[in-house]
Write an enzyme that holds these catalytic residues in place. Structure first.
Site, PDB file in Angstrom:
ATOM      1  N   SER A 180      39.465 -92.106  26.125  1.00 45.06           N
ATOM      2  CA  SER A 180      39.322 -91.519  27.456  1.00 45.06           C
ATOM      3  C   SER A 180      39.127 -92.567  28.541  1.00 45.06           C
ATOM      4  O   SER A 180      39.563 -92.379  29.678  1.00 45.06           O
ATOM      5  CB  SER A 180      38.153 -90.528  27.468  1.00 45.06           C
ATOM      6  OG  SER A 180      38.415 -89.435  26.619  1.00 45.06           O
ATOM      7  N   HIS A 241      34.559 -91.509  30.767  1.00 47.23           N
ATOM      8  CA  HIS A 241      35.569 -90.952  31.667  1.00 47.23           C
ATOM      9  C   HIS A 241      35.401 -91.523  33.076  1.00 47.23           C
ATOM     10  O   HIS A 241      36.378 -91.931  33.726  1.00 47.23           O
ATOM     11  CB  HIS A 241      35.448 -89.429  31.735  1.00 47.23           C
ATOM     12  CG  HIS A 241      35.641 -88.732  30.424  1.00 47.23           C
ATOM     13  ND1 HIS A 241      34.720 -88.802  29.398  1.00 47.23           N
ATOM     14  CD2 HIS A 241      36.642 -87.938  29.973  1.00 47.23           C
ATOM     15  CE1 HIS A 241      35.144 -88.080  28.371  1.00 47.23           C
ATOM     16  NE2 HIS A 241      36.313 -87.545  28.694  1.00 47.23           N
TER      17      HIS A 241
END
EC number: 3.4.21.105
Length: 296
Positions: A180, A241
């Site tokens: 991610s 993220h």
């Protein structure tokens, strides 16, 4: 008089633009372009902002060297997921997380430096893997075709490193798997391109909304899984993220071609470099000098 024009008249008109030079060549302007050329034109329209750049790219792109980085990373991640699925005999949308793998980032094994990079080859379930692979192929692969493997590889790996370093600082008691960080670095780099140039891009506002919706949904799910979902497994971080996206914004400003054409002042270039370097150095020093994390 007839309103129809003879082919010789049309040839004379188009000869001014050097599209044809004789009546025998007139079929050239009516010929449907090959599928590859149409694909390249679509990528140019989607990922380049200046019409001159789009035309130059569409006319000169030859797929040599081929965009191998994203394809290679995708196959590696898919291969590792397949291996651990077969080894454990289990597969579901959110697990299992291979917590005993030598590649997973673990707070009690921070001195094993390779874990800060290689955690990206592991994923917490097929849904996690599917999202990352789709973004890599739909966003990362066209970006690599435009900017080259070295530049996109730099953005991707900077996001991976930022994801693990950020997690080690801001969410220090969790395990970390998944690509991610790199995926959000690619998304953020593309988002920055759209933000800076949305007036010159077709459906620019729609693209902005689409990217925000997709990213927000994924981050929201990660936050829910971190704090609200009941699970006996070690918690998995969502910080990667956000820090991966920050890396994509800063490193994207440094290395992507279309940004180089837009940054007339070197000050912005140095600010981007300074932000990423300062955050990275701080996180490295934090891990070196903070007390060792107790084993789980």
């Amino acid at each position: 008089m007839s309103g129809k024009r003879r082919r010789s008249f049309k040839c004379a008109v188009h000869h001014l633009d050097r599209e044809v030079s004789s009546e025998n060549d007139f079929h050239i302007i009516l010929k449907e372009p090959p599928i590859f050329d149409r694909m390249v034109q679509i990528i140019a329209d989607e990922f380049l902002t200046e019409e001159r750049d789009r035309k130059y790219y569409a006319d000169h792109y030859t797929c040599c060297p081929p965009p191998l980085f994203i394809l290679f990373i995708t196959l590696v991640e898919l291969g590792f997921f397949t291996y651990y699925t077969v080894a454990t005999g289990e597969m579901n949308a959110a697990g299992p997380v291979p917590i005993d793998s030598v590649f997973i980032y673990r707070p009690d094994k921070r001195l094993e430096v390779w874990r800060f990079f290689f955690y990206m080859v592991l994923h917490a379930g097929w849904l996690h893997l599917l999202f990352n692979l789709l973004v890599q192929l739909l966003v990362g692969l066209p970006l690599e075709m435009v900017h080259g493997s070295l530049r996109i590889g730099t953005v991707y790996m900077a996001g991976v490193l930022a994801g693990s370093l950020g997690t080690s600082v801001f969410d220090a008691d969790v395990y970390l798997v998944g690509a991610s960080g790199g995926v959000y670095a690619l998304l953020a780099a593309h988002l920055a391109n759209v933000l800076l140039n949305y007036n010159n891009m077709e459906f620019g506002i729609v693209r902005l909304i689409g990217i925000f919706v997709v990213a927000s949904a994924d981050v929201g799910f990660a936050v829910y899984d971190r704090y609200a979902a009941e699970s006996a497994a070690p918690p998995v971080s969502y910080v990667a993220h956000l820090t991966g996206a920050l890396a994509g914004l800063t490193i994207g400003l440094l290395v992507l071609k279309n940004f180089e054409q837009r940054l007339h002042e070197q000050l912005i270039w140095w600010v981007a470099l300074g932000v990423y370097a300062a955050c990275t150095i701080f996180a490295v020093l934090f891990n070196l000098f903070s007390p060792a994390f107790p084993p789980p």
